[in-house]
Design a protein around this motif. Structure first.
Motif, PDB file in Angstrom:
ATOM      1  N   TRP A  60      -3.432  -5.208  -0.184  1.00 42.00           N
ATOM      2  CA  TRP A  60      -2.915  -6.441  -0.770  1.00 42.00           C
ATOM      3  C   TRP A  60      -3.186  -6.555  -2.258  1.00 42.00           C
ATOM      4  CZ3 TRP A  60       0.416  -9.118   2.114  1.00 42.00           C
ATOM      5  CH2 TRP A  60       0.335  -8.972   3.511  1.00 42.00           C
ATOM      6  N   GLU A  61      -3.494  -5.435  -2.931  1.00 38.76           N
ATOM      7  CA  GLU A  61      -3.655  -5.480  -4.393  1.00 38.76           C
ATOM      8  C   GLU A  61      -2.267  -5.376  -5.010  1.00 38.76           C
ATOM      9  OE1 GLU A  61      -6.605  -5.653  -5.922  1.00 38.76           O
ATOM     10  OE2 GLU A  61      -7.905  -5.323  -4.190  1.00 38.76           O
ATOM     11  N   HIS A  62      -2.052  -6.165  -6.073  1.00 42.81           N
ATOM     12  CA  HIS A  62      -0.782  -6.085  -6.806  1.00 42.81           C
ATOM     13  C   HIS A  62      -0.782  -4.770  -7.590  1.00 42.81           C
ATOM     14  CE1 HIS A  62       2.243  -8.192  -9.719  1.00 42.81           C
ATOM     15  NE2 HIS A  62       2.656  -7.023  -9.303  1.00 42.81           N
ATOM     16  N   ALA A 102      -5.263  -5.365   7.959  1.00 48.76           N
ATOM     17  CA  ALA A 102      -5.849  -6.653   8.365  1.00 48.76           C
ATOM     18  C   ALA A 102      -4.822  -7.766   8.561  1.00 48.76           C
ATOM     19  CB  ALA A 102      -6.894  -7.099   7.337  1.00 48.76           C
ATOM     20  N   MET A 103      -3.640  -7.418   9.044  1.00 48.46           N
ATOM     21  CA  MET A 103      -2.659  -8.480   9.263  1.00 48.46           C
ATOM     22  C   MET A 103      -2.999  -9.259  10.521  1.00 48.46           C
ATOM     23  SD  MET A 103       0.983  -6.886   8.045  1.00 48.46           S
ATOM     24  CE  MET A 103       1.718  -8.451   7.531  1.00 48.46           C
ATOM     25  N   GLY A 104      -2.794 -10.571  10.446  1.00 48.68           N
ATOM     26  CA  GLY A 104      -2.952 -11.399  11.630  1.00 48.68           C
ATOM     27  C   GLY A 104      -1.659 -11.371  12.432  1.00 48.68           C
ATOM     28  N   MET A 152       3.804 -10.819  12.108  1.00 43.84           N
ATOM     29  CA  MET A 152       2.582 -10.390  11.417  1.00 43.84           C
ATOM     30  C   MET A 152       2.437 -11.122  10.085  1.00 43.84           C
ATOM     31  SD  MET A 152       1.994  -8.325  13.846  1.00 43.84           S
ATOM     32  CE  MET A 152       2.949  -7.448  15.077  1.00 43.84           C
ATOM     33  N   VAL A 153       1.228 -11.646   9.848  1.00 47.85           N
ATOM     34  CA  VAL A 153       0.980 -12.455   8.644  1.00 47.85           C
ATOM     35  C   VAL A 153      -0.207 -11.892   7.859  1.00 47.85           C
ATOM     36  CG1 VAL A 153       1.931 -14.611   9.551  1.00 47.85           C
ATOM     37  CG2 VAL A 153      -0.448 -14.015  10.036  1.00 47.85           C
ATOM     38  N   PRO A 154      -0.273 -12.201   6.545  1.00 44.54           N
ATOM     39  CA  PRO A 154      -1.417 -11.755   5.753  1.00 44.54           C
ATOM     40  C   PRO A 154      -2.718 -12.349   6.290  1.00 44.54           C
ATOM     41  CG  PRO A 154       0.329 -12.628   4.338  1.00 44.54           C
ATOM     42  CD  PRO A 154       0.719 -12.928   5.752  1.00 44.54           C
ATOM     43  N   PRO A 155      -3.836 -11.667   6.014  1.00 42.31           N
ATOM     44  CA  PRO A 155      -5.121 -12.215   6.474  1.00 42.31           C
ATOM     45  C   PRO A 155      -5.479 -13.464   5.663  1.00 42.31           C
ATOM     46  CG  PRO A 155      -5.460 -10.255   5.126  1.00 42.31           C
ATOM     47  CD  PRO A 155      -3.983 -10.402   5.296  1.00 42.31           C
ATOM     48  N   GLU A 156      -6.434 -14.228   6.170  1.00 33.69           N
ATOM     49  CA  GLU A 156      -6.877 -15.423   5.449  1.00 33.69           C
ATOM     50  C   GLU A 156      -7.325 -15.041   4.042  1.00 33.69           C
ATOM     51  OE1 GLU A 156      -9.854 -18.362   6.967  1.00 33.69           O
ATOM     52  OE2 GLU A 156      -8.687 -17.942   8.811  1.00 33.69           O
ATOM     53  N   GLY A 157      -7.012 -15.891   3.079  1.00 28.58           N
ATOM     54  CA  GLY A 157      -7.437 -15.617   1.702  1.00 28.58           C
ATOM     55  C   GLY A 157      -6.356 -14.948   0.880  1.00 28.58           C
TER      56      GLY A 157
END
Ligand SMILES: C[S@@+](CC[C@H](N)C(=O)[O-])C[C@H]1O[C@@H](n2cnc3c(N)ncnc32)[C@H](O)[C@@H]1O
Length: 285
Positions: A170-172, A256-258, A265-270
């Motif tokens: 998730w780094e740009h 770490a997708m939820g 599938m969604v990004p993790p918290e934060g």
């Protein structure tokens, strides 16, 4: 339309991967035979009523979605460049007892020939990993417009180009895609079905082939959302809906997708929300 050599290389790479993908799918024909569907709510909403419609499913891969569209009431022609994908789709059709017409062809050649022969469709549909294989958006959009009936619609659901800016953690890490810039994919088409951990296997995940390595490299082409919609508009296809979704259906392209209900599938918290898929419905006047 140039770049035939690149598309042929892409064909080899897909031929190399289809067997591994299919090895994880379990009894998909059983699911379809029982009236189940591989389609997600996003494409169903954009597709609207399918009953009695003629539909061309471009880049149909192994045909699960094509056969689900038949169950929705459409007469379906599935098209894909991969010999293995089309063989697999025909097998699935026979096993499920659901009739569709599958044609092996490069989408650019197919659109040109279909238009010349006067073939016309009420709906053209493509989804989940489509635009990244296309070296020329204008020829593609013009070809689609040429085989749609007046008032017909093109529906595309695909991964959002904004998602390509982020690395696995998730780094740009990359610029926003544009200009169809070509990328070499040295490892070729991967076994993303195994990596999805069941997200892409509605019949249940089967261990199947392990540690798959594709012997054939591939290429990807990087396009931005504006370029996709502009190519459709230039071909006379007017967008009546353009949706952006902060989740991915089925696949897990990041760590770490939820997972929400419905294999979403969604990004993790934060991690702040970012569009991960888009959907467009564009009509021919
Ligand atoms: C990620 S898959 C699409 C997923 C598909 N909707 C499904 O349900 O599995 C991409 C497909 O595009 C096909 N493809 C790539 N380039 C193509 C081309 N030039 N013409 C036709 N099909 C192509 C590949 O063979 C592959 O089956």
């Amino acid at each position: 339309m140039e770049r035939k050599d690149l598309r042929e290389q892409i064909r080899l790479s897909w031929n190399g991967a289809v067997g591994a993908h299919d090895s994880h799918r379990g009894d998909l024909s059983g699911v379809l035979r029982a009236g189940g569907s591989t389609l997600f709510p996003e494409e169903l909403e954009l597709l609207g009523d399918l009953e009695g419609k003629t539909l061309a499913h471009l880049q149909c891969n192994s045909g699960g979605d094509s056969l689900s569209l038949v169950l929705g009431g459409a007469a379906v022609t599935g098209v894909d460049i991969s010999d293995e994908a089309i063989s697999s789709a025909r097998r699935l059709s026979a096993e499920a007892g659901i009739r569709a017409n599958f044609e092996r062809a490069d989408v650019y050649d197919w659109l040109e020939t279909a238009a010349r022969r006067g073939r016309r469709f009420d709906i053209i549909f493509s989804s989940y990993g489509i635009v990244c294989w296309l070296p020329d958006l204008d020829a593609w959009a013009r070809g689609i417009a040429a085989v749609l009936t007046g008032g017909g619609r093109f529906v595309l659901v695909d991964f959002h180009p904004a998602a390509d800016m982020f690395d696995e953690r998730w780094e740009h890490a990359s610029a926003y895609p544009s200009g169809g810039e070509r990328l070499l994919l040295e490892e070729g088409v991967s076994d993303y079905v195994a990596d999805s951990g069941g997200g892409l296997t509605p019949a249940g995940f089967v261990e199947g082939e392990r540690d798959f390595k594709n012997p054939h490299h591939s290429y990807l082409f990087q396009w931005g959302l504006g370029e996709i919609i502009t190519a459709l508009a230039a071909a006379g296809l007017r967008a009546v809906a353009l949706k952006e979704y902060p989740y991915v259906n089925g696949e897990r392209p990041f760590s770490a997708m939820g997972e929400l209900p419905g294999r979403r599938m969604v990004p993790p918290e934060g991690v702040p929300a970012v569009p991960l898929m888009f959907g467009v419905c564009a009509e021919k006047a």
